[in-house]
Design a protein around this motif. Structure first.
Motif, PDB file in Angstrom:
ATOM      1  N   ALA A 404       0.832  -1.208   0.000  1.00 35.26           N
ATOM      2  CA  ALA A 404       0.000   0.000   0.000  1.00 35.26           C
ATOM      3  C   ALA A 404       0.862   1.252   0.000  1.00 35.26           C
ATOM      4  N   VAL A 405       1.900   1.264   0.788  1.00 33.00           N
ATOM      5  CA  VAL A 405       2.767   2.445   0.873  1.00 33.00           C
ATOM      6  C   VAL A 405       3.518   2.653  -0.438  1.00 33.00           C
ATOM      7  N   GLU A 406       4.108   1.601  -0.978  1.00 35.26           N
ATOM      8  CA  GLU A 406       4.903   1.752  -2.196  1.00 35.26           C
ATOM      9  C   GLU A 406       4.036   2.097  -3.401  1.00 35.26           C
ATOM     10  N   SER A 407       2.842   1.501  -3.478  1.00 36.54           N
ATOM     11  CA  SER A 407       1.976   1.815  -4.615  1.00 36.54           C
ATOM     12  C   SER A 407       1.490   3.264  -4.564  1.00 36.54           C
ATOM     13  N   ALA A 408       1.427   3.840  -3.354  1.00 37.97           N
ATOM     14  CA  ALA A 408       1.014   5.240  -3.228  1.00 37.97           C
ATOM     15  C   ALA A 408       2.167   6.195  -3.442  1.00 37.97           C
ATOM     16  N   GLU A 543      -5.670  19.500  15.862  1.00 38.08           N
ATOM     17  CA  GLU A 543      -7.015  19.271  15.343  1.00 38.08           C
ATOM     18  C   GLU A 543      -6.981  18.049  14.421  1.00 38.08           C
ATOM     19  N   ALA A 544      -7.879  17.097  14.664  1.00 38.46           N
ATOM     20  CA  ALA A 544      -7.878  15.869  13.866  1.00 38.46           C
ATOM     21  C   ALA A 544      -9.297  15.348  13.705  1.00 38.46           C
ATOM     22  N   VAL A 545      -9.474  14.504  12.695  1.00 37.66           N
ATOM     23  CA  VAL A 545     -10.770  13.915  12.358  1.00 37.66           C
ATOM     24  C   VAL A 545     -10.696  12.404  12.572  1.00 37.66           C
ATOM     25  N   MET A 546     -11.733  11.853  13.187  1.00 39.55           N
ATOM     26  CA  MET A 546     -11.811  10.414  13.391  1.00 39.55           C
ATOM     27  C   MET A 546     -12.416   9.757  12.146  1.00 39.55           C
ATOM     28  N   VAL A 547     -11.764   8.710  11.654  1.00 39.94           N
ATOM     29  CA  VAL A 547     -12.215   8.018  10.444  1.00 39.94           C
ATOM     30  C   VAL A 547     -12.500   6.565  10.814  1.00 39.94           C
ATOM     31  N   GLN A 548     -13.768   6.183  10.756  1.00 39.70           N
ATOM     32  CA  GLN A 548     -14.140   4.828  11.139  1.00 39.70           C
ATOM     33  C   GLN A 548     -13.639   3.796  10.140  1.00 39.70           C
ATOM     34  N   ASP A 549     -13.768   4.101   8.841  1.00 36.47           N
ATOM     35  CA  ASP A 549     -13.322   3.190   7.779  1.00 36.47           C
ATOM     36  C   ASP A 549     -12.305   3.917   6.922  1.00 36.47           C
ATOM     37  N   ALA A 550     -11.039   3.568   7.079  1.00 35.42           N
ATOM     38  CA  ALA A 550      -9.980   4.283   6.365  1.00 35.42           C
ATOM     39  C   ALA A 550     -10.019   4.052   4.869  1.00 35.42           C
ATOM     40  N   ALA A 551     -10.724   3.006   4.414  1.00 37.21           N
ATOM     41  CA  ALA A 551     -10.811   2.754   2.972  1.00 37.21           C
ATOM     42  C   ALA A 551     -11.500   3.895   2.242  1.00 37.21           C
ATOM     43  N   THR A 552     -12.296   4.712   2.970  1.00 40.45           N
ATOM     44  CA  THR A 552     -13.006   5.820   2.323  1.00 40.45           C
ATOM     45  C   THR A 552     -12.102   7.023   2.091  1.00 40.45           C
ATOM     46  N   LEU A 553     -10.885   7.004   2.645  1.00 45.15           N
ATOM     47  CA  LEU A 553     -10.013   8.165   2.513  1.00 45.15           C
ATOM     48  C   LEU A 553      -9.594   8.409   1.072  1.00 45.15           C
ATOM     49  N   ALA A 554      -9.415   7.321   0.307  1.00 45.53           N
ATOM     50  CA  ALA A 554      -8.939   7.475  -1.069  1.00 45.53           C
ATOM     51  C   ALA A 554      -9.983   8.108  -1.955  1.00 45.53           C
ATOM     52  N   ALA A 555     -11.268   8.020  -1.564  1.00 46.39           N
ATOM     53  CA  ALA A 555     -12.335   8.513  -2.432  1.00 46.39           C
ATOM     54  C   ALA A 555     -12.221  10.010  -2.665  1.00 46.39           C
ATOM     55  N   GLY A 556     -11.814  10.758  -1.621  1.00 45.42           N
ATOM     56  CA  GLY A 556     -11.746  12.207  -1.785  1.00 45.42           C
ATOM     57  C   GLY A 556     -10.363  12.741  -1.989  1.00 45.42           C
ATOM     58  N   ALA A 557      -9.360  11.854  -1.957  1.00 49.71           N
ATOM     59  CA  ALA A 557      -7.983  12.332  -2.043  1.00 49.71           C
ATOM     60  C   ALA A 557      -7.577  12.715  -3.442  1.00 49.71           C
ATOM     61  N   GLY A 558      -8.312  12.251  -4.445  1.00 47.93           N
ATOM     62  CA  GLY A 558      -7.943  12.556  -5.814  1.00 47.93           C
ATOM     63  C   GLY A 558      -6.830  11.665  -6.298  1.00 47.93           C
ATOM     64  N   PRO A 559      -6.438  11.824  -7.550  1.00 45.32           N
ATOM     65  CA  PRO A 559      -5.380  10.962  -8.098  1.00 45.32           C
ATOM     66  C   PRO A 559      -4.040  11.231  -7.418  1.00 45.32           C
ATOM     67  N   VAL A 560      -3.286  10.149  -7.254  1.00 44.54           N
ATOM     68  CA  VAL A 560      -1.945  10.252  -6.672  1.00 44.54           C
ATOM     69  C   VAL A 560      -0.941  10.288  -7.808  1.00 44.54           C
ATOM     70  N   PRO A 561      -0.126  11.326  -7.908  1.00 44.49           N
ATOM     71  CA  PRO A 561       0.846  11.387  -9.013  1.00 44.49           C
ATOM     72  C   PRO A 561       1.777  10.196  -8.995  1.00 44.49           C
ATOM     73  N   ALA A 562       2.150   9.734 -10.175  1.00 44.49           N
ATOM     74  CA  ALA A 562       3.073   8.597 -10.270  1.00 44.49           C
ATOM     75  C   ALA A 562       4.463   9.043  -9.857  1.00 44.49           C
TER      76      ALA A 562
END
Length: 562
Positions: A404-408, A543-562
């Motif tokens: 997951a880390v390397e692919s990102a 200041e921080a936000v609690m995320v119950q399901d971390a899989a939803t984080l990618a939905a709003g993050a937008g494309p990750v540059p290669a």
């Protein structure tokens, strides 16, 4: 329903005999090499220590114990060789087998000269006489003896490594054991050479020894019979394997796997051997010896025709809490067709390229996005697991995090127990780094859900993750000492991410993400969901936000540059 543990594991006797006979042989080898190593002091020191180190083995009980251990160990090796349906095995296991089978033939001349001949003639051989013979009169015999010593020591080290590597204390003593494994033969060889050089400076005995009174066959005859003692059963086993293969060409069974794969193997092969013959990926961390349960399978068809599990297999399954229908692939030797499903999927080959360092040896201050992740409650749960199973599960979890880390596009800094630290932004701006960190967290969450699905029948409950993500300044560079130098980072961003990971555990969520990360990634902060979290060593809360399901984080993050 867990398998009941029998009162006394009778089927473990062959394994126990192999370990105890190997222990006797190993103890003899250590004392013998220690005696030879005293040659670094003098030949007189070797002879002075012989009553303590060598004489017990030359007594009738010691000789019986040593000879019995050798015959039992060799016999069990032949039994294991015959039971194998395939000779495919790991490199360490192959070396152990080859060295063990070669050893008896290498030590025959030495045994005949130092044990058999003195017993038949009544003339004991001192260390001085042995050194003179092996160094001056027959250097080839001395070289052969040195090779035999290294072969014996190597075989013993492999054997004890296989037997002990699953013990909880073994990792703590690994380096000490490696040091001993190296020092003992080196000191023995140096002692042998030094004692032989001392003998070479002394004049030959002025008075020749009286001719021995022989009461038995000649030395050549004795050696020939010793060679036959070991060669005949080995040849018989190899011939029996060939005959079994020839007779079993049409007596085969079929082992079926998920996704439509199947392998035809000779009847009597274990399921693990079938996997190896058919090149089906199948985990087995203990080398197919029944000491772990990573090779276990669920029998999905043909269970009614299976032979009963041995006590050793039931013992291992009971320790791992396996239920009905679960068998060890290395111990199960079916006589009819069956279908199985390996419960621990083999690690997938990694297709990505490990990113190269983007920062040189000099330290730099950068703004990094930092991801800390840790398994929740894993240490407590692992107390009831077999050590091999724990290693396997951790490696699967590390694989999930690493991919997951390397692919990102991040850099996996280190693993700490069952936790991991990943850095983002070594070669990009903070905005890109934050999007990469969110994408990596989502990938870890998805990968862990998939791993839980694969191992649902064996985990007794899903693995749970806790992650903290923050962005902040950090000093990046090569740090450490000696061989432990590596690229890492220190700074406020690292400390805050670690604190947020702990907060995720306390609040029972998958991730706690600082609002600074969301802002840099271009994501809105949900109204009313930002919490002020106190961080030790920091005057102002984060200041921080609690995320119950971390899989939803990618939905709003937008494309990750290669």
């Amino acid at each position: 329903m867990p398998v009941a543990l029998p009162a006394w594991p009778d089927a473990l006797r062959s394994r126990g005999l192999r370990i105890w006979s190997g222990t006797v042989l190993g103890l003899y080898l250590v004392t013998h090499l220690a005696n030879v190593a005293l040659g670094l002091a003098s030949v007189a020191a070797m002879d002075a220590a012989a009553p303590v180190l060598a004489a017990p083995w030359r007594s009738p009980p010691g000789t019986a114990l040593l000879g019995g251990a050798l015959l039992i160990h060799f016999g069990l090796a032949l039994r294991a060789l015959y039971r194998r349906r395939t000779l495919r095995m790991g490199a360490r296991e192959a070396w152990q087998v080859v060295l063990g089978l070669a050893l008896p033939f290498l030590i025959v001349p030495h045994v005949a000269a130092t044990r058999i001949e003195p017993a038949l003639t009544g003339l004991a051989m001192t260390f001085a006489e042995q050194m003179r013979t092996l160094w001056l009169l027959s250097p080839a015999s001395g070289g052969r003896q040195g090779v035999a010593m290294l072969v014996a020591w190597g075989h013993g080290c492999f054997g004890f490594w296989f037997a002990l590597r699953g013990r909880p204390w073994f990792p703590r003593w690994t380096w000490a054991l490696y040091a001993g494994a190296l020092l003992v033969p080196v000191l023995a060889l140096l002692g042998f050479a030094e004692a032989a050089r001392e003998i070479a400076t002394l004049p030959a005995p002025a008075v020749p020894l009286p001719p021995p009174v022989r009461r038995a066959p000649s030395p050549d005859t004795v050696r020939l019979w010793l060679y036959l003692v070991f060669a005949a059963p080995l040849a018989a086993v190899l011939a029996a394997r060939g005959l079994r293969y020839w007779l079993g060409r049409h007596r085969r069974i079929r082992v079926s796997y998920p996704e439509g794969r199947s392998v035809s193997v000779p009847r009597g092969s274990s399921v693990l051997e079938a996997s190896r013959m058919g090149q089906v990926p199948h985990v087995s961390l203990c080398g197919g010896r029944g000491r772990c349960s990573t090779c276990r399978v669920r029998v999905t068809d043909g269970a009614a025709m299976l032979p009963p599990a041995s006590v050793q297999e039931r013992h291992t399954l009971a320790r791992s809490g396996a239920g009905t229908g679960i068998r060890l692939a290395c111990q199960l030797r079916p006589t009819h067709d069956l279908a199985v499903m390996p419960l621990f999927a083999a690690a997938r080959p990694r297709g990505g390229v490990v990113p190269t360092r983007q920062v040189g040896a000099a330290s730099h201050e950068r703004e990094l996005a930092v991801l800390f992740c840790d398994l929740r409650g894993f240490t407590r749960r692992a107390e009831d697991w077999l050590p091999f199973d724990t290693v396997f599960l951790l490696n699967r979890y590390f694989e999930v995090v690493g991919e997951a880390v390397e692919s990102a596009g991040g850099y996996l800094d280190k693993f700490i127990g069952d936790g991991a630290l990943a850095l983002f932004g070594l070669g990009s701006g903070a905005e890109v780094a934050c999007r990469q960190a969110l994408a990596a967290a989502a990938g870890v969450s998805r990968g862990l859900h998939a791993l839980n699905a694969d191992l649902a029948a064996d985990l007794g409950g899903p693995l749970r993750i806790a992650m903290g993500i923050h962005v902040g300044p950090a000093v990046v560079g090569d740090m450490g000492y000696g061989a432990a130098v590596g690229l890492t980072a220190v700074g406020d961003g690292i400390n805050v991410a670690s604190r947020l990971e702990g907060e995720a555990k306390d609040r029972d969520v998958e991730a706690v993400v600082s609002t600074a990360v969301l802002e840099r990634a271009g994501l809105p902060i949900p109204a009313g969901e930002a919490h002020a979290i106190a961080v030790r060593g920091r005057s102002a809360p984060v200041e921080a936000v609690m995320v119950q399901d971390a899989a939803t984080l990618a939905a709003g993050a937008g494309p990750v540059p290669a």
